[in-house]
Design an enzyme around this catalytic site. Structure first.
Site, PDB file in Angstrom:
ATOM      1  N   CYS A 389      18.381  46.218   8.826  1.00 28.63           N
ATOM      2  CA  CYS A 389      17.724  46.577   7.574  1.00 28.63           C
ATOM      3  C   CYS A 389      16.950  47.889   7.739  1.00 28.63           C
ATOM      4  CB  CYS A 389      16.853  45.422   7.093  1.00 28.63           C
ATOM      5  SG  CYS A 389      16.632  45.455   5.301  1.00 28.63           S
ATOM      6  N   HIS A 515      20.385  40.962   7.056  1.00 33.38           N
ATOM      7  CA  HIS A 515      19.663  40.328   8.174  1.00 33.38           C
ATOM      8  C   HIS A 515      20.558  39.283   8.847  1.00 33.38           C
ATOM      9  CE1 HIS A 515      15.597  41.934   7.501  1.00 33.38           C
ATOM     10  NE2 HIS A 515      16.000  42.039   6.255  1.00 33.38           N
ATOM     11  N   GLU A 517      20.202  37.830  11.580  1.00 27.50           N
ATOM     12  CA  GLU A 517      19.456  36.839  12.363  1.00 27.50           C
ATOM     13  C   GLU A 517      19.325  35.499  11.653  1.00 27.50           C
ATOM     14  OE1 GLU A 517      18.211  39.608  11.033  1.00 27.50           O
ATOM     15  OE2 GLU A 517      16.152  39.382  10.309  1.00 27.50           O
TER      16      GLU A 517
HETATM   17  N1  GLN Z   1      11.607  48.529   3.498  1.00 22.71           N
HETATM   18  C1  GLN Z   1      13.028  48.593   3.421  1.00 22.71           C
HETATM   19  C2  GLN Z   1      13.545  48.273   2.033  1.00 22.71           C
HETATM   20  O1  GLN Z   1      12.851  47.665   1.246  1.00 22.71           O
HETATM   21  C3  GLN Z   1      13.668  47.693   4.448  1.00 22.71           C
HETATM   22  C4  GLN Z   1      13.357  46.242   4.230  1.00 22.71           C
HETATM   23  C5  GLN Z   1      13.719  45.374   5.409  1.00 22.71           C
HETATM   24  O2  GLN Z   1      13.876  45.879   6.518  1.00 22.71           O
HETATM   25  N2  GLN Z   1      13.824  44.092   5.216  1.00 22.71           N
HETATM   26  O3  GLN Z   1      14.656  48.584   1.709  1.00 22.71           O
END
Ligand code: GLN
Length: 559
Positions: A389, A515, A517
């Site tokens: 992310c 994600h 994970e």
């Molecule tokens: N802050 C970034 C976004 O909102 C990444 C978010 C995250 O890593 N979950 O896109």
């Protein structure tokens, strides 16, 4: 007034905790789910969180551990992560209920006039709403719903939840209900004695509110003898064979086996009068524990994040790394590195020693340049890299700045006036004003490009992963990035959004907007983590350091 309940076949287990918090109620509940599932039953685990926030999505990591995202896009408590890791059941927004949600819905009903002029009260309206959440889950066709009540017995804020679960036997029958209480049996070191009094008090407190526990799980540092068991049973009004020892362990995936060895599965089905399809079959768990009990080589993973001193902020990522270690027959030493501290000295001294570098998700500008520097270092020093992310976004920023020559390239999250917004808000996000539950959340499809590392990992043309972010790769810059060897290896076809990137000329450099994970399990490690750790293992072997000694610089977390 009772809530109509029409599916008497389902059984209900309620898990409460006493004495102190952090006894491992989440893992104990998940282990109960694991045992029942291993007997062929369909189970689901539910968590009640007594705080007033609607969900943990808006809470600071300092207040709350990781926010676990379900397939249907709910932002939930990290215990739902344990539930998914110990069972095959998939959680949804029905599986995590907060006081905030309950009151929100009751007030909405009141405004719609659904209470027909009555005074709306905690009993029965709030308690009915809570019970409704349990029965709604049961109606989905489960054999057993296991509901964990957050907090500790005696907390003011958990009272309405405890009162609701006290009423459940009157709706569904006592034979269909089981109360499990997790408590502490401490050893007083100076006296060398095992003390049962805290447990007695905690059970007394439960009984005062009308709940008599059927089963006690006693968290203890060292095992106690039958005499203590009989004493606890007598004073707490439970059968001696319903007192179980939850002994401290160095490996949390051993816990279902520890309970099984003491016969917890047999007691659960006996007490609930369940005809389970077969006896507990925990062969997979046994094989796992055997496999990881041998001495394993160590790989060193540099983990560059912002909340590295918090145990739970990146829970699922730490677990997923361990799972990947299991299948690769290595021990993963996670070196937690504070992003704000990453600078020239750290790069040379600490990151250089690593076999792999991982940057997890995150929000906010603090530490962002350190993360970008760490991604650049991983690329140029050819250290295996997994960016999740925000970890993918910082890699794209780095590649745009240093490979494409876009000086000042950034994410508009951190630099709204950047000349090169290589990470930008989606159109649909621009009008969003409310913070809670408004990100791109939950499962989305991702089409995998043939011939990529992504394809090698997943071995499938179409996958699905969970999201939690607002910002995206800006497709305007894709041609220039492609010219420099950046491959878009995963794409959401419906929206045209970039899901995965990787580098051609690098041992293993992968970023994903989702994600991964959240979908890794000890018995089914996630392919991206597996491949990342495999790449780290190759680097370790090439460097010829397989002695298990942690690399210099930074204390290794023994995972
Ligand atoms: N802050 C970034 C976004 O909102 C990444 C978010 C995250 O890593 N979950 O896109």
């Amino acid at each position: 007034m009772s809530v109509p309940y029409t599916r008497p076949k389902c059984k209900f287990i309620f898990v409460t905790g006493g004495v102190v918090s952090s006894l491992g109620k989440g893992i104990a509940s998940a282990s109960i789910g694991c045992l029942l599932e291993s007997m062929g039953l369909r189970v689901t685990n539910q968590k009640f969180d007594p705080y007033i926030n609607v969900d943990p999505g808006t809470m600071s990591p300092f207040q709350h551990g990781e926010v676990y995202v379900t397939e249907d896009g709910a932002e939930t408590d990290l215990d739902l992560g344990h539930y998914e890791r110990y069972t095959s059941a998939q959680g949804s927004r029905l599986n995590n209920v907060t006081t905030g949600q309950i009151y929100h819905d009751v007030i909405q009903k009141e405004r719609r006039g659904e209470y027909l002029g009555k005074t709306v009260q905690v009993v029965p309206h709030i308690t009915d709403e809570i019970k409704g959440r349990i029965y709604k889950l049961a109606a989905q066709g489960y054999d057993v719903v296991i509901t964990e009540i957050g907090g500790t017995v005696g907390d003011i804020e958990a009272q309405s939840f405890l009162e609701a679960v006290r009423q459940v036997p009157f709706d569904v029958g006592r034979d269909n209900t089981l109360y499990v209480h997790l408590t502490l049996v401490p050893v007083i070191r100076a006296a060398g004695e095992i003390k049962t009094k805290p447990t007695q008090h905690s059970v007394k407190e439960l009984r005062e509110i009308g709940i008599t526990p059927d089963i006690l799980l006693c968290r203890t540092e060292k095992s106690f003898d039958d005499e203590i068991t009989r004493k606890i049973a007598l004073f707490c009004n439970v059968d001696p064979d319903c007192v179980f020892q939850a002994i401290d362990v160095d490996e949390i995936y051993r816990i279902p086996l520890i309970f099984h060895e003491q016969g917890l599965d047999a007691v659960l089905v006996r007490k609930l009068k369940i005809n389970a399809p077969h006896r507990a079959n925990l062969d997979g768990w046994k094989a796992l524990i055997e496999r990881i009990s041998v001495r394993r080589e160590c790989v060193d993973i540099g983990f560059v994040g912002k909340y590295i001193n918090l145990q739970d902020a990146y829970k699922s990522v730490y677990e997923a790394l361990r799972h990947a270690g299991f299948v690769n027959d290595v021990k993963v030493n996670i070196h937690r590195i504070e992003a704000e501290d990453v600078g020239e000295a750290t790069l040379d001294r600490q990151l250089e020693q690593m076999d792999g570098i991982l940057i997890p998700g995150g929000f906010g500008a603090r530490g962002i340049e350190g993360k970008i520097a760490a991604a650049e270092f991983a690329r140029s020093a050819k250290i295996p890299y997994l960016g999740i992310c925000l970890g993918m976004q910082v890699a794209v920023i780095e590649l745009a700045r240093n490979l494409c020559g876009f000086a000042g390239a950034h994410s508009s999250e951190f630099e709204p006036d950047t000349p090169y917004p290589v990470i930008d808000l989606m159109e649909a996000q621009k009008s969003v004003k409310m913070m809670g539950g408004t990100m791109r959340l939950g499962g989305y499809d991702c089409t995998i490009k043939p011939g990529t590392r992504a394809e090698k990992a997943y071995g499938a043309p179409l996958i699905r992963e969970r999201h939690r972010h607002r910002y995206e790769v800006n497709n305007r810059y894709l041609p220039q990035l492609a010219e420099k060897g950046v491959v878009v290896s995963g794409m959401n076809e419906a929206t045209g959004l970039v899901e995965m990137i990787e580098l051609k000329d690098h041992p293993w450099f992968v970023g994903c907007q989702f994600h991964p994970e959240f979908k890794s399990k000890p018995l089914a490690p996630h392919p991206l983590f597996t491949q990342f750790v495999a790449a780290a293992k190759s680097r370790m072997s090439m460097r010829g350091r397989t002695d298990g000694a942690p690399a210099a610089g930074g204390a290794a977390e023994k995972n």
